[in-house]
Design a protein around this motif. Structure first.
Motif: not given
Length: 266
Positions: A187, A190, A230
């Motif tokens: 993450t 991301y 996210i």
């Protein structure tokens, strides 16, 4: 898991990244996390100094805001984290441990706390110095995006801020203290990529700025949307009851910013 080998089996096969999270072993240690955050901060400051004329901000006013904003942002980020993880800073007898609360070298900063503290400071500085608050925030959020793009790689070095287990092609493999391998959503990656895309969009939007505050609202909408999505994947979210605090704030901020953009457009 602090020094766990990191692999991306869907991208690089068995190749492993094995660098320690600690760059220099002196005192409490100098960690890559702090070095990377500092690099992101320097890049953000350099960008803001270079772009300030487009937003009508003088160099003196900007430097004053930076010199006050950095310590205020750190204090705000730590205070926010401590408030939502209050039990971690209590002794066995229930008393609050001030030593643990100020030990930021042990980790524990939250971006929303920094943003809240810096916004309060910006309001005060704008009132005292007479510059346009929303013009300043338009510039500052661009620097903030740079800091977030770079700073998330500090989470990579710390082996933290990752998501739930997954089989997606970009999955990140870590080793638990038990020796068990887990493959999780990266993450941190991301969010870094999401913020990079947002930076490009907003940077090329500024010559067409219709009013002060437009870039700020664009940032709130873009970052809020990405963070809300996210955050739902992360394993280390701050909770208020059953709600992920950052996810709720991001979603509310996104909706409010989009509503404001639409209203001001028409």
């Amino acid at each position: 898991m602090t020094d766990s080998p990191i692999r991306f089996p869907g991208l690089f096969g068995d190749w492993a990244f094995t660098a320690s999270s600690k760059a220099i072993n002196i005192g409490h240690g100098i960690y890559w996390y702090g070095i990377i955050i500092a690099c992101g901060l320097l890049l953000a400051v350099a960008f803001c100094l270079r772009q300030r004329k487009h937003y009508g901000i003088s160099e003196d006013d900007l430097m004053d805001c930076i010199l006050w904003g950095i310590p205020c942002g750190i204090i705000g980020a730590r205070l926010y984290y401590v408030i939502f993880y209050l039990d971690l800073f209590r002794d066995a007898d229930g008393k609050f441990n001030w030593g643990k609360a100020v030990a930021i070298w042990d980790g524990g900063l939250a971006i929303y706390g920094a943003v809240i503290a810096v916004v309060i400071l910006a309001v005060i500085m704008a009132k005292r110095k007479g510059f346009k608050l929303c013009a300043l925030t338009d510039l500052v959020v661009m620097g903030l995006l740079i800091g977030q793009i770079v700073g998330r790689w500090g989470n990579f070095m710390n082996r933290e801020a990752f998501g739930t287990e997954t089989t997606v092609f970009c999955r990140m493999q870590l080793t638990l203290k038990t020796g068990e391998l887990i493959e999780v959503h990266p993450t941190f990656l991301y969010e870094s990529l999401w913020n990079f895309t947002g930076f490009l969009i907003l940077h090329f939007l500024y010559p067409k700025r219709a009013y002060d505050g437009q870039i700020t609202l664009g940032y709130c909408a873009w970052y809020g949307l990405g963070r809300a999505m996210i955050e739902g994947l992360r394993m280390d979210s701050l909770y208020w009851g059953s709600f992920r605090v950052s996810q709720v704030l991001a979603a509310v901020g996104c909706v409010a910013a989009v509503a404001a953009l639409v209203f001001l457009h028409f």
